[in-house]
Design an enzyme around this catalytic site. Structure first.
Site, PDB file in Angstrom:
ATOM      1  N   GLY A   8       1.089  -1.151  -0.257  1.00 48.75           N
ATOM      2  CA  GLY A   8       0.279  -0.036  -0.481  1.00 48.75           C
ATOM      3  C   GLY A   8       1.092   1.343  -0.476  1.00 48.75           C
ATOM      4  O   GLY A   8       2.118   1.118   0.269  1.00 48.75           O
ATOM      5  N   SER A  11       4.147   2.106   2.560  1.00 54.32           N
ATOM      6  CA  SER A  11       4.324   0.131   3.104  1.00 54.32           C
ATOM      7  C   SER A  11       5.939   0.502   2.619  1.00 54.32           C
ATOM      8  O   SER A  11       6.198  -1.162   3.390  1.00 54.32           O
ATOM      9  CB  SER A  11       3.627  -0.644   2.018  1.00 54.32           C
ATOM     10  N   THR A  33       7.191   5.136 -13.786  1.00 53.53           N
ATOM     11  CA  THR A  33       6.247   4.827 -15.010  1.00 53.53           C
ATOM     12  C   THR A  33       5.388   6.414 -14.789  1.00 53.53           C
ATOM     13  O   THR A  33       4.121   6.854 -15.583  1.00 53.53           O
ATOM     14  CB  THR A  33       4.833   3.571 -14.329  1.00 53.53           C
ATOM     15  N   ALA A  34       5.808   7.376 -14.207  1.00 56.20           N
ATOM     16  CA  ALA A  34       4.599   8.214 -13.784  1.00 56.20           C
ATOM     17  C   ALA A  34       6.708   9.854 -14.074  1.00 56.20           C
ATOM     18  O   ALA A  34       8.093   9.523 -13.504  1.00 56.20           O
ATOM     19  CB  ALA A  34       4.869   8.598 -12.451  1.00 56.20           C
ATOM     20  N   HIS A  50      12.887   9.376  -4.409  1.00 55.04           N
ATOM     21  CA  HIS A  50      12.952   7.817  -4.800  1.00 55.04           C
ATOM     22  C   HIS A  50      14.162   8.162  -5.478  1.00 55.04           C
ATOM     23  O   HIS A  50      15.392   7.241  -5.546  1.00 55.04           O
ATOM     24  CB  HIS A  50      11.349   8.120  -5.571  1.00 55.04           C
ATOM     25  N   ARG A  51      14.230   8.939  -6.267  1.00 54.55           N
ATOM     26  CA  ARG A  51      15.466   9.654  -6.940  1.00 54.55           C
ATOM     27  C   ARG A  51      16.541   9.529  -5.911  1.00 54.55           C
ATOM     28  O   ARG A  51      18.188   8.954  -6.278  1.00 54.55           O
ATOM     29  CB  ARG A  51      15.321  10.833  -7.917  1.00 54.55           C
ATOM     30  N   ARG A  53      17.302   8.221  -3.329  1.00 53.59           N
ATOM     31  CA  ARG A  53      17.267   6.892  -2.556  1.00 53.59           C
ATOM     32  C   ARG A  53      18.498   5.656  -3.405  1.00 53.59           C
ATOM     33  O   ARG A  53      18.977   5.210  -3.284  1.00 53.59           O
ATOM     34  CB  ARG A  53      16.017   6.060  -1.950  1.00 53.59           C
ATOM     35  N   GLU A  62      11.624   6.693 -18.384  1.00 49.40           N
ATOM     36  CA  GLU A  62      10.911   7.428 -17.754  1.00 49.40           C
ATOM     37  C   GLU A  62      10.018   7.357 -19.377  1.00 49.40           C
ATOM     38  O   GLU A  62      10.377   7.053 -20.166  1.00 49.40           O
ATOM     39  CB  GLU A  62      10.419   8.480 -17.726  1.00 49.40           C
TER      40      GLU A  62
END
Length: 170
Positions: A8, A11, A33-34, A50-51, A53, A62
């Site tokens: 989720g 999560s 995908t975004a 996210h980038r 990490r 992309e």
């Protein structure tokens, strides 16, 4: 080897998938995908996290349209991490997902694939028709990917559970 990592919102599914991908070798292609929407500050912040990490030596691809993901999976011969199927589903007109091309692309891969997807079946039933289409489309796609995956993991509160194949339960 195909890994499906479900979970989720918040999560820990992306972090778990990144850890798996890092264990697969130094060359990983991160398939996003975004795309960043500059008008959505919250989404921009999430993408930036996210980038930050990811290892700097991972490549990032992309996928602008739903047809891009199967093509990319066929073209990349190194391990890939796809994050996430939920966003990919939203790119389909009316959430009408034709998954055969994606499933074929995954099945034809030689290098490992780590696929991240949202587990939306545990959430509140969506009040809108489009919300129900999304949940239905993603739920069906998750089942289809799980059927071809070698390992299916569910991430809850940062904890990882491996889900056995239904044949293993008999």
């Amino acid at each position: 080897m195909i890994f499906l990592v479900l979970g989720g919102t918040r999560s820990g599914k992306s972090e778990a998938a990144e850890s798996i991908a890092a264990s697969l070798g130094s060359t990983v292609a991160y398939v996003a995908t975004a795309a960043v929407d500059p008008s959505d500050a919250d989404h921009t912040t999430r993408v930036a996290a996210h980038r930050a990490r990811r290892p700097a030596h991972w490549s990032t691809i992309e996928c602008e349209a739903y047809a891009d993901l199967p093509r990319v999976l066929r073209e990349i011969d190194s391990p890939v991490l796809v994050d996430s199927l939920g966003t990919w589903v939203t790119k389909h007109p009316e959430m009408n997902v034709e998954s055969s091309d994606l499933l074929d692309a995954l099945a034809s891969r030689v290098a490992p694939a780590v696929i991240v997807s949202e587990e939306v079946g545990l959430a509140v039933h969506p009040p809108s028709e489009m919300g129900r289409r999304y949940v239905d489309a993603l739920g069906i796609l998750n089942q289809q990917i799980a059927e071809v995956a070698d390992r299916v993991l569910l991430v809850v509160a940062g904890r990882i559970l491996e889900l056995p194949h239904p044949d293993e339960l008999v």
